[in-house]
Scaffold this active site. Structure first.
Site, PDB file in Angstrom:
ATOM      1  CB  SER A   1     -47.705  81.173  16.366  1.00 14.78           C
ATOM      2  OG  SER A   1     -47.129  79.950  16.022  1.00 14.78           O
TER       3      SER A   1
ATOM      4  CE  LYS B   1     -41.788  82.044  19.960  1.00 13.60           C
ATOM      5  NZ  LYS B   1     -42.714  80.924  20.082  1.00 13.60           N
TER       6      LYS B   1
ATOM      7  CG  HIS C   1     -47.035  83.253  19.175  1.00 20.39           C
ATOM      8  ND1 HIS C   1     -46.001  83.627  18.338  1.00 20.39           N
ATOM      9  CD2 HIS C   1     -46.852  81.938  19.439  1.00 20.39           C
ATOM     10  CE1 HIS C   1     -45.249  82.576  18.088  1.00 20.39           C
ATOM     11  NE2 HIS C   1     -45.737  81.535  18.740  1.00 20.39           N
TER      12      HIS C   1
ATOM     13  CB  THR D   1     -41.563  83.099  25.220  1.00 19.14           C
ATOM     14  OG1 THR D   1     -40.166  82.981  24.940  1.00 19.14           O
ATOM     15  CG2 THR D   1     -42.159  84.023  24.161  1.00 19.14           C
TER      16      THR D   1
ATOM     17  CB  SER E   1     -54.676  69.266  25.535  1.00 17.98           C
ATOM     18  OG  SER E   1     -53.686  69.802  24.699  1.00 17.98           O
TER      19      SER E   1
HETATM   20  C1  LIG Z   1     -42.339  79.498  20.581  1.00 17.25           C
HETATM   21  C2  LIG Z   1     -43.424  78.869  21.411  1.00 17.25           C
HETATM   22  C3  LIG Z   1     -43.157  78.331  22.670  1.00 17.25           C
HETATM   23  C4  LIG Z   1     -41.762  78.150  23.160  1.00 17.25           C
HETATM   24  O1  LIG Z   1     -41.195  79.356  23.565  1.00 17.25           O
HETATM   25  P1  LIG Z   1     -39.602  79.500  23.490  1.00 17.25           P
HETATM   26  O2  LIG Z   1     -39.307  80.575  24.460  1.00 17.25           O
HETATM   27  O3  LIG Z   1     -39.269  79.810  22.079  1.00 17.25           O
HETATM   28  O4  LIG Z   1     -39.028  78.174  23.917  1.00 17.25           O
HETATM   29  C5  LIG Z   1     -44.211  77.935  23.472  1.00 17.25           C
HETATM   30  N1  LIG Z   1     -45.487  78.025  23.039  1.00 17.25           N
HETATM   31  C6  LIG Z   1     -45.782  78.500  21.803  1.00 17.25           C
HETATM   32  C7  LIG Z   1     -47.198  78.598  21.384  1.00 17.25           C
HETATM   33  C8  LIG Z   1     -44.752  78.916  20.953  1.00 17.25           C
HETATM   34  O5  LIG Z   1     -45.045  79.342  19.720  1.00 17.25           O
END
Ligand SMILES: *Cc1c(COP(=O)(O)O)cnc(C)c1O
Length: 409
Positions: free
Chosen positions: A189, A248, A217, A245, A137
């Site tokens: 991010s 975003k 991201h 996701t 990781s």
């Molecule tokens: C925001 C984020 C998540 C989680 O995604 P959500 O849909 O907001 O729960 C997972 N991994 C990273 C790198 C993130 O920045």
């Protein structure tokens, strides 16, 4: 047990460390993003420009998305009515998973209630499916990945951030017969830097490891159809499990993985965080599918997004503001280097300049690297950028924060 005082002292500790979080109460204005109305604690209001949203492309106000959601509510009602297994798989969910599989050129995809849950549930479940699994990781992996890996209660090795030599050292030292997964992100991010996808994939092949890539991201924002950095770099087929996701760049909410159908089917069958929870509302699925379809066909939004980020970085650097050199992406982090200053600058920006940017403090980033993290979108105009940079210049002098080259004003 004095329960009340335990809660009070837990809060006092957070306050004392300067990391007590205050949420800004916002009303975003559809059709006018990034404009919003901010409601103060006393109920008074002010107009602000939001500079820290992860709705990177403004898809949350795209009529294609909002109309799809309204239509789905009118057609199918509000909630899904159950877990995926017990009446909660609507046609919208099925179509969205097809859209996601196509986006990443995989056989299948699986929806979760958030990106957080998708990482936590999928990574912990890999330990159930692969006995003796070792997860490698990246040190800067998101909390949701760390949480999933810890919940798996198996072997894990953390490699130094983006350090492939260290990753290789750890892979080479591990039992060659053990199943291995390399878990990493494409865009990190907080620093805005990116992983070397090709290099990581090559190591995975050499040492017989699977790859698990968080493209949260990047999805919607990189690659010709928004398939992420793996699409941009031509390695989609070499990533075994991609995670993303819908909250975003796609502007809605929810999370997912995409992979070969046998992998998706096994995780679907074993992941508690997928099985024992109500599925996302049909309207969310409809909005997300519309957003993904739209972004597949509108590469010009990605081009505009990158151009806006470059324009902001250029303006800031010209003004001598310490844009962090780590960023090779759409994220524009500006170093403050101190929690109190960071919060103070953010507060003054909001109160006096109508600029909303949340301070990023420990534990989200290491102490001494506190920063403001700007996320310009295609909707942020030149005039908004000029106002922002002028406000920052004033504040950098007022708060006596270091500028580029170590010149304290
Ligand atoms: C925001 C984020 C998540 C989680 O995604 P959500 O849909 O907001 O729960 C997972 N991994 C990273 C790198 C993130 O920045």
């Amino acid at each position: 047990m004095d329960y009340r005082s335990a809660f009070t002292s837990a809060l006092e500790k957070v306050h004392a460390e300067g990391r007590y979080r205050v949420f800004a109460d916002l009303k975003r204005h559809r059709g006018a993003f990034p404009r919003a109305t901010w409601t103060r604690g006393d109920g008074s209001e002010a107009e602000v420009i939001v500079w820290c949203s992860n709705d990177y492309l403004g898809q949350g106000q795209n009529p294609v998305v909002t109309e799809a959601m309204k239509t789905a509510i009118d057609a199918a009602g509000a909630g899904s009515g159950g877990t995926r297994n017990i009446s909660g798989t609507t046609h919208y969910h099925v179509e969205l998973e097809r859209e996601l599989a196509d986006l990443h050129q995989k056989e299948a995809a699986l929806l979760f209630t958030s990106g957080y849950v998708s990482n936590e549930a999928s990574l912990s479940t890999l330990y159930k499916i692969l006995p003796g699994l070792i997860v490698f990781s990246d040190a800067q992996n998101h909390n949701s990945m760390i949480s999933g890996i810890r919940a798996g209660r198996g072997a894990r090795h953390v490699f130094r951030h983006n350090d492939l030599a260290h990753l290789e050292e750890l892979l080479a030292a591990a039992d060659p017969a053990a199943p291995k997964v390399i878990a990493f992100e494409s865009v990190y991010s907080m620093d805005g830097d990116m992983a070397d996808l090709r290099g990581t994939v090559a190591l995975a092949k050499t040492y017989g490891a699977m790859t698990y890539l968080d493209e949260v991201h990047a999805v919607g924002m990189y690659g010709e159809r928004g398939g992420g950095v793996a699409e941009r770099d031509g390695v989609m087929a070499d990533i075994d499990i991609v995670e993303g996701t819908l909250g975003k760049a796609f502007g809605v909410m929810g999370g997912y993985i995409a992979a070969d159908s046998v992998i998706v089917d096994a995780i679907r069958s074993y992941a508690d965080g997928f099985i024992f929870t109500t599925s996302i509302p049909p309207a969310l699925a409809a909005g997300a599918a519309a957003s993904i379809r739209y972004l597949k066909e509108h590469n010009e939004i990605r081009v505009a997004h990158q151009a806006r980020a470059a324009a902001l970085k250029e303006r800031m650097l010209k003004a001598g503001l310490p844009v962090m050199a780590t960023s090779v992406s759409h994220i524009v982090p500006v170093l403050v280097g101190d929690a109190v200053h960071c919060k103070l600058i953010s507060d003054i920006l909001l109160e006096d300049h109508g600029v909303y940017v949340q301070p990023i403090n420990y534990p989200t980033v290491p102490r001494g690297t506190e920063r403001l993290r700007f996320t310009p979108s295609p909707a942020h105009t030149d005039a908004m950028m000029d106002d922002l940079v002028a406000a920052l210049e004033t504040l950098w002098i007022r708060c006596n924060v270091q500028r580029v080259g170590g010149v304290a004003a």
